[in-house]
Write a protein that holds these residues in place. Structure first.
Motif, PDB file in Angstrom:
ATOM      1  N   PRO A 181       4.565  14.747 -11.918  1.00 32.04           N
ATOM      2  CA  PRO A 181       4.841  16.176 -11.726  1.00 32.04           C
ATOM      3  C   PRO A 181       3.549  16.940 -11.438  1.00 32.04           C
ATOM      4  CG  PRO A 181       4.978  15.596 -14.043  1.00 32.04           C
ATOM      5  CD  PRO A 181       4.799  14.310 -13.291  1.00 32.04           C
ATOM      6  N   LYS A 182       3.665  17.975 -10.666  1.00 27.48           N
ATOM      7  CA  LYS A 182       2.516  18.822 -10.359  1.00 27.48           C
ATOM      8  C   LYS A 182       2.174  19.645 -11.598  1.00 27.48           C
ATOM      9  CE  LYS A 182       3.420  19.109  -5.483  1.00 27.48           C
ATOM     10  NZ  LYS A 182       3.651  19.948  -4.324  1.00 27.48           N
ATOM     11  N   PRO A 183       0.865  19.886 -11.834  1.00 24.85           N
ATOM     12  CA  PRO A 183       0.482  20.698 -12.999  1.00 24.85           C
ATOM     13  C   PRO A 183       1.047  22.114 -12.894  1.00 24.85           C
ATOM     14  CG  PRO A 183      -1.434  19.671 -11.981  1.00 24.85           C
ATOM     15  CD  PRO A 183      -0.280  19.409 -11.092  1.00 24.85           C
ATOM     16  N   LEU A 184       1.522  22.612 -14.033  1.00 24.44           N
ATOM     17  CA  LEU A 184       2.054  23.960 -14.101  1.00 24.44           C
ATOM     18  C   LEU A 184       0.948  24.913 -14.545  1.00 24.44           C
ATOM     19  CD1 LEU A 184       5.431  23.101 -15.836  1.00 24.44           C
ATOM     20  CD2 LEU A 184       5.033  23.462 -13.394  1.00 24.44           C
ATOM     21  N   TRP A 185       1.251  26.222 -14.563  1.00 29.30           N
ATOM     22  CA  TRP A 185       0.237  27.207 -14.937  1.00 29.30           C
ATOM     23  C   TRP A 185      -0.200  27.018 -16.386  1.00 29.30           C
ATOM     24  CZ3 TRP A 185       1.018  30.641 -18.854  1.00 29.30           C
ATOM     25  CH2 TRP A 185       2.333  30.797 -19.302  1.00 29.30           C
ATOM     26  N   GLY A 186       0.676  26.547 -17.246  1.00 26.72           N
ATOM     27  CA  GLY A 186       0.317  26.279 -18.644  1.00 26.72           C
ATOM     28  C   GLY A 186      -0.680  25.143 -18.762  1.00 26.72           C
ATOM     29  N   ASP A 187      -0.511  24.136 -17.915  1.00 26.66           N
ATOM     30  CA  ASP A 187      -1.470  23.025 -17.900  1.00 26.66           C
ATOM     31  C   ASP A 187      -2.862  23.520 -17.525  1.00 26.66           C
ATOM     32  OD1 ASP A 187       0.616  21.261 -18.492  1.00 26.66           O
ATOM     33  OD2 ASP A 187       1.043  20.904 -16.364  1.00 26.66           O
ATOM     34  N   TRP A 188      -2.937  24.346 -16.490  1.00 28.22           N
ATOM     35  CA  TRP A 188      -4.225  24.898 -16.068  1.00 28.22           C
ATOM     36  C   TRP A 188      -4.812  25.801 -17.144  1.00 28.22           C
ATOM     37  CZ3 TRP A 188      -6.505  22.271 -12.621  1.00 28.22           C
ATOM     38  CH2 TRP A 188      -5.801  21.656 -11.596  1.00 28.22           C
ATOM     39  N   LEU A 189      -3.968  26.506 -17.865  1.00 27.24           N
ATOM     40  CA  LEU A 189      -4.439  27.374 -18.948  1.00 27.24           C
ATOM     41  C   LEU A 189      -5.076  26.543 -20.063  1.00 27.24           C
ATOM     42  CD1 LEU A 189      -4.544  30.251 -20.153  1.00 27.24           C
ATOM     43  CD2 LEU A 189      -2.360  29.740 -21.236  1.00 27.24           C
ATOM     44  N   MET A 220       0.824  -1.187   0.000  1.00 27.60           N
ATOM     45  CA  MET A 220       0.000   0.000   0.000  1.00 27.60           C
ATOM     46  C   MET A 220       0.869   1.251   0.000  1.00 27.60           C
ATOM     47  SD  MET A 220      -3.109   0.909  -0.003  1.00 27.60           S
ATOM     48  CE  MET A 220      -4.277   2.065   0.517  1.00 27.60           C
ATOM     49  N   CYS A 221       1.919   1.269   0.824  1.00 31.38           N
ATOM     50  CA  CYS A 221       2.807   2.430   0.883  1.00 31.38           C
ATOM     51  C   CYS A 221       3.559   2.610  -0.421  1.00 31.38           C
ATOM     52  CB  CYS A 221       3.800   2.287   2.037  1.00 31.38           C
ATOM     53  SG  CYS A 221       2.996   2.427   3.643  1.00 31.38           S
ATOM     54  N   ALA A 222       3.853   1.503  -1.118  1.00 30.50           N
ATOM     55  CA  ALA A 222       4.565   1.601  -2.391  1.00 30.50           C
ATOM     56  C   ALA A 222       3.696   2.297  -3.434  1.00 30.50           C
ATOM     57  CB  ALA A 222       4.978   0.216  -2.871  1.00 30.50           C
ATOM     58  N   ARG A 223       2.379   2.026  -3.422  1.00 34.44           N
ATOM     59  CA  ARG A 223       1.479   2.693  -4.365  1.00 34.44           C
ATOM     60  C   ARG A 223       1.422   4.196  -4.101  1.00 34.44           C
ATOM     61  NH1 ARG A 223      -3.985  -0.807  -5.104  1.00 34.44           N
ATOM     62  NH2 ARG A 223      -3.031  -2.524  -6.208  1.00 34.44           N
ATOM     63  N   LEU A 224       1.336   4.592  -2.868  1.00 34.80           N
ATOM     64  CA  LEU A 224       1.262   6.010  -2.538  1.00 34.80           C
ATOM     65  C   LEU A 224       2.542   6.734  -2.885  1.00 34.80           C
ATOM     66  CD1 LEU A 224      -0.646   5.925   0.867  1.00 34.80           C
ATOM     67  CD2 LEU A 224      -1.524   6.561  -1.371  1.00 34.80           C
ATOM     68  N   SER A 225       3.669   6.060  -2.755  1.00 33.94           N
ATOM     69  CA  SER A 225       4.930   6.709  -3.099  1.00 33.94           C
ATOM     70  C   SER A 225       5.054   6.884  -4.605  1.00 33.94           C
ATOM     71  CB  SER A 225       6.119   5.917  -2.544  1.00 33.94           C
ATOM     72  OG  SER A 225       6.190   4.646  -3.179  1.00 33.94           O
ATOM     73  N   ASN A 226       4.404   5.995  -5.407  1.00 32.31           N
ATOM     74  CA  ASN A 226       4.423   6.148  -6.857  1.00 32.31           C
ATOM     75  C   ASN A 226       3.614   7.356  -7.300  1.00 32.31           C
ATOM     76  OD1 ASN A 226       6.067   3.951  -7.312  1.00 32.31           O
ATOM     77  ND2 ASN A 226       4.358   2.526  -7.623  1.00 32.31           N
ATOM     78  N   LEU A 227       2.574   7.711  -6.568  1.00 29.98           N
ATOM     79  CA  LEU A 227       1.760   8.865  -6.932  1.00 29.98           C
ATOM     80  C   LEU A 227       2.541  10.168  -6.797  1.00 29.98           C
ATOM     81  CD1 LEU A 227      -1.708   7.995  -5.349  1.00 29.98           C
ATOM     82  CD2 LEU A 227      -1.035   7.907  -7.746  1.00 29.98           C
ATOM     83  N   SER A 228       3.478  10.213  -5.893  1.00 31.81           N
ATOM     84  CA  SER A 228       4.241  11.438  -5.713  1.00 31.81           C
ATOM     85  C   SER A 228       5.266  11.661  -6.818  1.00 31.81           C
ATOM     86  CB  SER A 228       4.942  11.419  -4.351  1.00 31.81           C
ATOM     87  OG  SER A 228       5.885  10.354  -4.319  1.00 31.81           O
ATOM     88  N   ARG A 229       5.450  10.667  -7.685  1.00 35.26           N
ATOM     89  CA  ARG A 229       6.404  10.798  -8.787  1.00 35.26           C
ATOM     90  C   ARG A 229       5.843  11.612  -9.955  1.00 35.26           C
ATOM     91  NH1 ARG A 229       8.873   4.723  -9.133  1.00 35.26           N
ATOM     92  NH2 ARG A 229       9.729   4.707  -7.023  1.00 35.26           N
TER      93      ARG A 229
END
Length: 131
Positions: free
Chosen positions: A12-20, A1-10
């Motif tokens: 990248p966070k959406p940038l302002w261009g993605d939101w645009l 279970m912890c291995a799955r959650l650690s994969n989610l943090s890999r």
């Protein structure tokens, strides 16, 4: 279970261009929905038998029409801005089950009897068949 959650943090966070891009896409979808799928009210009914136009009638009346077709007589009801097949001699009764039509561009067809009704508005509606 912890291995799955650690994969989610890999990821990248959406940038302002993605939101645009997401925001512009949502706006385009809403704009196209409002312009392409407008439901303007119908003003006229066109009845066809076979490949001939039987007539055009105003929808601002209450009237019952009997239309002779290939296999019998279809009964069409007009009531203050809406229309329907009330009865038809065909077996499947798909035209009757269409119910009341009231928006421009709507069509109901009785194929065995070769009778169709089409609603027409003030502005001719375009669809992919007209293109």
């Amino acid at each position: 279970m912890c291995a799955r959650l650690s994969n989610l943090s890999r990821f990248p966070k959406p940038l302002w261009g993605d939101w645009l891009v997401i925001g512009v896409s949502i706006c385009l979808v809403i704009l196209s929905f409002l312009t392409l799928w407008s439901q303007q009210p119908a003003t006229t009914l066109r009845i066809r038998t076979g490949d001939a136009v039987l007539g055009e009638f105003s929808l601002m009346q209450t009237k019952q029409l009997k239309v002779a077709g290939k296999v019998g007589t279809s009964i069409i009801d007009i009531q203050q801005g809406k229309v329907r097949f009330a009865q038809s001699p065909c077996n499947s009764q798909y035209c009757v089950h269409q119910g009341w039509l009231q928006h421009a561009g709507q069509v109901a067809i009785c194929i065995p009897n070769q009778v169709s009704i089409e609603l027409i508005g003030a502005v001719q509606a375009m669809d992919t068949l007209n293109y």
